[in-house]
Design a protein around this motif. Structure first.
Motif, PDB file in Angstrom:
ATOM      1  N   GLU A 100       0.901  -1.341   0.157  1.00 46.59           N
ATOM      2  CA  GLU A 100      -0.141   0.033  -0.081  1.00 46.59           C
ATOM      3  C   GLU A 100       0.823   1.257   0.019  1.00 46.59           C
ATOM      4  N   ASP A 101       2.234   1.245   0.529  1.00 50.82           N
ATOM      5  CA  ASP A 101       2.925   2.405   0.632  1.00 50.82           C
ATOM      6  C   ASP A 101       4.107   2.223  -0.228  1.00 50.82           C
ATOM      7  N   GLY A 102       4.287   1.189  -1.096  1.00 50.70           N
ATOM      8  CA  GLY A 102       5.487   1.164  -1.865  1.00 50.70           C
ATOM      9  C   GLY A 102       6.961   0.890  -1.161  1.00 50.70           C
ATOM     10  N   TRP A 103       6.751   0.785   0.089  1.00 52.74           N
ATOM     11  CA  TRP A 103       8.037   0.484   0.926  1.00 52.74           C
ATOM     12  C   TRP A 103       8.674  -0.620   0.676  1.00 52.74           C
ATOM     13  N   PRO A 104       9.900  -0.690   0.406  1.00 53.22           N
ATOM     14  CA  PRO A 104      10.764  -1.669  -0.488  1.00 53.22           C
ATOM     15  C   PRO A 104      10.813  -2.896   0.602  1.00 53.22           C
ATOM     16  N   GLY A 105      10.880  -2.581   2.014  1.00 53.93           N
ATOM     17  CA  GLY A 105      10.997  -3.673   3.008  1.00 53.93           C
ATOM     18  C   GLY A 105      11.325  -3.156   4.255  1.00 53.93           C
ATOM     19  N   LEU A 106      10.917  -3.496   5.296  1.00 50.30           N
ATOM     20  CA  LEU A 106      11.423  -3.106   6.758  1.00 50.30           C
ATOM     21  C   LEU A 106      12.654  -3.501   7.222  1.00 50.30           C
ATOM     22  N   LEU A 107      13.516  -2.839   7.776  1.00 54.38           N
ATOM     23  CA  LEU A 107      14.692  -3.040   8.583  1.00 54.38           C
ATOM     24  C   LEU A 107      14.496  -3.050  10.049  1.00 54.38           C
ATOM     25  N   VAL A 108      14.334  -4.254  10.619  1.00 53.56           N
ATOM     26  CA  VAL A 108      13.604  -4.316  12.049  1.00 53.56           C
ATOM     27  C   VAL A 108      15.292  -4.175  13.064  1.00 53.56           C
ATOM     28  N   GLY A 109      14.999  -3.468  13.857  1.00 51.63           N
ATOM     29  CA  GLY A 109      15.993  -3.334  15.010  1.00 51.63           C
ATOM     30  C   GLY A 109      15.777  -4.157  16.383  1.00 51.63           C
ATOM     31  N   ASP A 110      16.203  -3.560  17.227  1.00 52.31           N
ATOM     32  CA  ASP A 110      15.948  -4.150  18.500  1.00 52.31           C
ATOM     33  C   ASP A 110      14.594  -4.409  18.851  1.00 52.31           C
ATOM     34  N   MET A 111      14.235  -5.805  19.237  1.00 51.33           N
ATOM     35  CA  MET A 111      12.936  -6.112  20.072  1.00 51.33           C
ATOM     36  C   MET A 111      13.034  -6.354  21.320  1.00 51.33           C
ATOM     37  N   SER A 112      13.116  -7.583  21.944  1.00 56.33           N
ATOM     38  CA  SER A 112      13.391  -8.165  23.085  1.00 56.33           C
ATOM     39  C   SER A 112      14.617  -9.402  23.046  1.00 56.33           C
ATOM     40  N   GLN A 113      15.222  -9.477  24.256  1.00 55.15           N
ATOM     41  CA  GLN A 113      16.026 -10.576  24.469  1.00 55.15           C
ATOM     42  C   GLN A 113      15.305 -11.838  24.448  1.00 55.15           C
ATOM     43  N   PRO A 114      15.663 -13.061  24.400  1.00 54.51           N
ATOM     44  CA  PRO A 114      14.971 -14.280  24.439  1.00 54.51           C
ATOM     45  C   PRO A 114      14.100 -14.376  25.508  1.00 54.51           C
ATOM     46  N   ARG A 115      14.553 -13.981  26.852  1.00 56.31           N
ATOM     47  CA  ARG A 115      13.485 -13.964  27.697  1.00 56.31           C
ATOM     48  C   ARG A 115      13.200 -12.542  28.422  1.00 56.31           C
ATOM     49  N   GLY A 116      13.342 -11.618  27.679  1.00 52.88           N
ATOM     50  CA  GLY A 116      13.009 -10.269  27.665  1.00 52.88           C
ATOM     51  C   GLY A 116      14.039  -9.782  28.819  1.00 52.88           C
ATOM     52  N   GLY A 117      13.585  -9.065  29.726  1.00 50.24           N
ATOM     53  CA  GLY A 117      14.297  -8.697  30.817  1.00 50.24           C
ATOM     54  C   GLY A 117      15.181  -7.251  30.411  1.00 50.24           C
ATOM     55  N   PRO A 118      15.812  -6.627  31.384  1.00 51.50           N
ATOM     56  CA  PRO A 118      16.688  -5.607  30.949  1.00 51.50           C
ATOM     57  C   PRO A 118      17.934  -5.633  30.088  1.00 51.50           C
ATOM     58  N   LEU A 119      17.932  -4.970  29.270  1.00 51.88           N
ATOM     59  CA  LEU A 119      19.167  -5.257  28.373  1.00 51.88           C
ATOM     60  C   LEU A 119      20.430  -4.533  28.946  1.00 51.88           C
ATOM     61  N   PRO A 120      21.279  -4.969  28.333  1.00 53.32           N
ATOM     62  CA  PRO A 120      23.020  -4.485  29.054  1.00 53.32           C
ATOM     63  C   PRO A 120      23.226  -2.876  28.468  1.00 53.32           C
ATOM     64  N   TYR A 121      22.515  -2.787  27.394  1.00 62.15           N
ATOM     65  CA  TYR A 121      22.663  -1.483  26.837  1.00 62.15           C
ATOM     66  C   TYR A 121      21.681  -1.008  25.927  1.00 62.15           C
ATOM     67  N   GLY A 122      21.314   0.183  25.500  1.00 63.39           N
ATOM     68  CA  GLY A 122      20.520   0.878  24.602  1.00 63.39           C
ATOM     69  C   GLY A 122      19.287   1.116  24.709  1.00 63.39           C
ATOM     70  N   HIS A 123      18.655   0.598  25.876  1.00 67.67           N
ATOM     71  CA  HIS A 123      17.125   0.776  25.924  1.00 67.67           C
ATOM     72  C   HIS A 123      16.711   0.712  27.566  1.00 67.67           C
ATOM     73  N   ALA A 124      15.828   1.157  28.126  1.00 67.43           N
ATOM     74  CA  ALA A 124      15.179   1.034  29.388  1.00 67.43           C
ATOM     75  C   ALA A 124      14.069   0.166  29.211  1.00 67.43           C
ATOM     76  N   SER A 125      13.266   0.049  27.982  1.00 66.92           N
ATOM     77  CA  SER A 125      12.105  -0.827  27.749  1.00 66.92           C
ATOM     78  C   SER A 125      12.728  -1.925  27.040  1.00 66.92           C
ATOM     79  N   HIS A 126      11.660  -2.295  26.222  1.00 62.61           N
ATOM     80  CA  HIS A 126      11.755  -3.582  25.364  1.00 62.61           C
ATOM     81  C   HIS A 126      12.086  -4.921  26.320  1.00 62.61           C
ATOM     82  N   GLN A 127      11.449  -4.981  27.504  1.00 65.99           N
ATOM     83  CA  GLN A 127      11.655  -6.015  28.391  1.00 65.99           C
ATOM     84  C   GLN A 127      10.464  -7.240  28.311  1.00 65.99           C
ATOM     85  N   VAL A 128       9.170  -6.741  27.612  1.00 62.31           N
ATOM     86  CA  VAL A 128       8.139  -7.881  28.011  1.00 62.31           C
ATOM     87  C   VAL A 128       7.773  -8.274  26.177  1.00 62.31           C
TER      88      VAL A 128
END
Length: 330
Positions: A100-128
């Motif tokens: 619908e938007d002609g976007w060639p494809g998404l580049l997906v960055g950080d989601m969560s770690q395998p069991r979520g939780g605090p990340l060692p750097y980069g984000h305060a969220s992304h835990q759940v």
């Protein structure tokens, strides 16, 4: 797996085992060390536990690192996990944006770690397992190799040294992509730079209801951060305050006149908070860490052998980004 990676994994598992022993929950080991040491999701029913910035994720799914209309980035970080709802959202948005938007494809960055939780750097969220970063750069043609995904540069949407969108880079497709994401009923809010929010307010036209979910926040000039609502089956997932009503464009003056201004000379920086420990987190996160791993062999987010040199080359953390004073709660 190289000898270096093997040693890292063994050291991480040893740390995890020590931290989950009898006196574990009374000690001060930072939770970010415990969660980043685990390389595979838990063999549990999927559940987001706690708040986006203070919780964990049971029974995570991995986003496939390559799809018809997306590629996962920075694979060495092992942060391409989430709830099935988050994985489904990314795949669905990528298809819709292409059609619908002609976007060639998404580049997906950080989601969560395998069991979520605090990340060692980069984000305060992304835990759940309900947060994902999507780059403002479209997927290039030809597609990126695993090694290229470790070094492919971010690109700011702002004019250098300003909070104004660079019209040489910004296109109607960027607005269209954000609109498609915000209109998804599972999306709770989207974070973008205040300058990008201002641009959206100026160019969205009469169809503006979706702007309510797009919230201004520090940084976020190279990617946008999507956050989903807590999903069914996660009774211990803590919801975030509603975004209310209106398009939010009348709140931008505070950002430009107060929040984004440099602190006055002599202003003391805020005292850093002590690192979160497992004892600070929801009690159910202890069981998530201790659970056996889902499946066997390679995880869905583990790159193929081609990526191993990139893992060693990119093992160090990225430098933290300075944050202005008066940072509001998310």
């Amino acid at each position: 797996m190289t000898m270096t990676v093997s040693r890292r994994l063994l050291a991480g598992l040893a740390l995890l085992a020590a931290s989950l022993s009898a006196p574990a929950f009374a000690q001060s080991t930072p939770a970010k060390q415990l969660f980043s040491a685990v390389k595979a999701p838990s063999a549990q029913p999927t559940e987001s536990i706690g708040f986006y910035a203070k919780g964990c994720l049971a029974g995570a799914d991995a986003l496939p690192v390559d799809g018809p209309t997306w590629q996962a980035m920075r694979l060495s970080r092992n942060r391409h996990f989430g709830t099935p709802a988050l994985v489904d959202f990314i795949e669905r948005l990528s298809r819709k944006a292409a059609a619908e938007d002609g976007w060639p494809g998404l580049l997906v960055g950080d989601m969560s770690q395998p069991r979520g939780g605090p990340l060692p750097y980069g984000h305060a969220s992304h835990q759940v397992g309900l947060d994902a970063d999507i780059w403002f750069r479209p997927m290039p043609n030809p597609r990126l190799s695993v090694a290229q995904r470790e070094t492919f540069e971010f690109r700011s949407m702002l004019k250098k040294g300003t909070f104004e969108v660079d019209d040489r880079i910004w296109t109607a497709s960027h607005l269209g992509l954000l609109k498609l994401a915000a209109e998804d009923p599972n999306v709770q809010r989207i974070f973008v730079n205040p300058g990008i929010k201002k641009k959206l307010c100026q160019t969205a036209g009469r169809d503006r209801a979706w702007l309510n979910k797009v919230r201004p926040y520090y940084g976020h000039d190279e990617h946008f951060h999507v956050r989903l609502f807590c999903q069914p089956g996660s009774p211990d997932c803590e919801t975030q305050q509603s975004t209310g009503s209106g398009d939010g464009c009348d709140q931008l003056d505070w950002w430009f006149n107060v929040a984004l201004q440099l602190p006055k000379p002599g202003t003391k920086p805020p005292k850093p908070k002590p690192p979160m420990t497992l004892a600070d987190m929801p009690r159910a996160c202890r069981a998530v860490l201790a659970a056996s791993a889902k499946g066997s062999g390679r995880t869905g987010a583990e790159p193929a052998a081609e990526s191993e040199p990139a893992v060693a080359a990119s093992a160090g953390p990225v430098p933290p980004v300075p944050v202005p004073m008066g940072r509001p709660a998310r």
